[in-house]
Design a protein around this motif. Structure first.
Motif, PDB file in Angstrom:
ATOM      1  N   ILE A  86      -2.842   3.580  -3.010  1.00 36.98           N
ATOM      2  CA  ILE A  86      -2.694   2.596  -4.082  1.00 36.98           C
ATOM      3  C   ILE A  86      -2.440   1.273  -3.373  1.00 36.98           C
ATOM      4  O   ILE A  86      -1.415   1.102  -2.716  1.00 36.98           O
ATOM      5  N   ARG A  87      -3.389   0.368  -3.483  1.00 34.79           N
ATOM      6  CA  ARG A  87      -3.293  -0.932  -2.808  1.00 34.79           C
ATOM      7  C   ARG A  87      -2.978  -2.011  -3.844  1.00 34.79           C
ATOM      8  O   ARG A  87      -3.662  -2.112  -4.854  1.00 34.79           O
ATOM      9  N   THR A  88      -1.962  -2.797  -3.549  1.00 34.58           N
ATOM     10  CA  THR A  88      -1.530  -3.816  -4.517  1.00 34.58           C
ATOM     11  C   THR A  88      -1.937  -5.221  -4.117  1.00 34.58           C
ATOM     12  O   THR A  88      -1.847  -6.131  -4.936  1.00 34.58           O
TER      13      THR A  88
ATOM     14  N   THR B  85      -1.960   7.134 -13.258  1.00 31.65           N
ATOM     15  CA  THR B  85      -3.354   7.580 -13.347  1.00 31.65           C
ATOM     16  C   THR B  85      -3.578   8.840 -12.518  1.00 31.65           C
ATOM     17  O   THR B  85      -4.216   9.797 -12.973  1.00 31.65           O
TER      18      THR B  85
ATOM     19  N   LYS C 157       0.850  -1.189   0.000  1.00 36.31           N
ATOM     20  CA  LYS C 157       0.000   0.000   0.000  1.00 36.31           C
ATOM     21  C   LYS C 157       0.882   1.234   0.000  1.00 36.31           C
ATOM     22  O   LYS C 157       1.848   1.326   0.758  1.00 36.31           O
TER      23      LYS C 157
ATOM     24  N   ILE D   8       1.134  -2.415 -10.685  1.00 34.52           N
ATOM     25  CA  ILE D   8      -0.022  -1.719 -10.103  1.00 34.52           C
ATOM     26  C   ILE D   8       0.415  -0.376  -9.527  1.00 34.52           C
ATOM     27  O   ILE D   8      -0.273   0.641  -9.708  1.00 34.52           O
TER      28      ILE D   8
ATOM     29  N   SER E 244       1.268   2.000 -12.621  1.00 31.74           N
ATOM     30  CA  SER E 244       0.085   2.452 -13.362  1.00 31.74           C
ATOM     31  C   SER E 244      -0.861   3.259 -12.472  1.00 31.74           C
ATOM     32  O   SER E 244      -1.480   4.222 -12.931  1.00 31.74           O
ATOM     33  N   GLY E 245      -0.957   2.892 -11.187  1.00 27.23           N
ATOM     34  CA  GLY E 245      -1.818   3.651 -10.271  1.00 27.23           C
ATOM     35  C   GLY E 245      -1.335   5.071 -10.091  1.00 27.23           C
ATOM     36  O   GLY E 245      -2.134   6.023 -10.112  1.00 27.23           O
TER      37      GLY E 245
END
Length: 162
Positions: free
Chosen positions: A33-35, A53, A12, A46, A49-50
Motif C-alpha cells: 500500500i503506497r501512500t 480493500t 509504504k 489511504i 482504505s487500502g
C-alpha cells in the motif's frame, strides 16, 4: 486459518496473507500500500482504505502487525505509530483481532536469528512460501509477520489468550 500480516509504514506498508493448515503454510497474497508523500491525514486514509480493500477481498481470520520501534528520529516514530493505528483500526473495522510482534521476534521466527538482515528475511520468505511474483522487502516482512503469528498462535491458544 488465514492470517494477515502487516509491516506498517507511513509511505509504504507491506501486506501479506498466508493460509495455515497444521504445519503447512501457503502463500495467498502479498501487496504494497503506497501512500506517496502527500498530506499526512490523506496518507492515513489511504492506508486505512487500502487495507480494508485487501481484508474485504481475502477474508483473513486474524491479523498480526509489526511493532513500532523508536530510532533516533522521534517525529518519524510518531508518524509510524499513527500509520500503525490506522492499519489496526482497519482490522478492527472487520472485527479482526490484531497481535503485535517485535521485529526481533519476527526475524527469529522466520530466519532463526533476531538480528537478521532484510535480505535474509526475503530469502527465507522465497524458500518457505515460493511467492508467484517478486516480493518487495516490505511485503516480505509482512509475510514474515504472518508466519511469526502462525508459529506463536498454537502456544497462545494453549495459554487461553485467543
Amino acid at each position: 486459518m488465514r492470517i494477515l500480516g502487516v509491516d506498517p509504514g507511513s509511505q509504504k506498508t507491506g501486506v501479506g496473507i498466508i493460509d495455515v493448515q497444521g504445519n503447512r503454510i501457503r502463500h495467498v497474497h502479498h501487496a504494497m500500500i503506497r501512500t506517496g508523500k502527500g498530506e499526512f491525514d490523506e496518507r492515513l486514509h489511504i492506508l486505512f482504505s487500502g487495507l480494508c480493500t485487501i481484508i474485504d477481498q481475502f477474508n483473513p481470520e486474524c491479523a498480526a502487525i509489526e511493532d513500532v520501534f523508536v530510532s533516533k528520529n522521534v517525529s518519524s516514530a510518531l508518524k509510524l505509530g499513527q500509520a500503525r493505528g490506522a492499519l489496526v483500526a482497519a482490522c478492527g473495522h472487520y472485527g479482526l483481532r490484531v497481535t503485535p510482534y517485535s521485529p526481533t521476534k519476527v526475524k527469529q521466527a522466520v530466519v532463526g536469528f533476531g538480528r537478521a538482515e532484510k535480505d535474509q528475511v526475503g530469502h527465507m520468505i522465497r524458500m518457505l512460501l515460493h511467492p508467484p511474483e517478486p516480493c518487495p522487502e516490505d511485503a516480505a516482512d509482512a509475510l514474515a509477520v504472518a508466519i511469526c503469528h502462525a508459529h506463536h498462535t498454537p502456544m497462545q491458544k494453549l495459554a487461553g489468550k485467543q
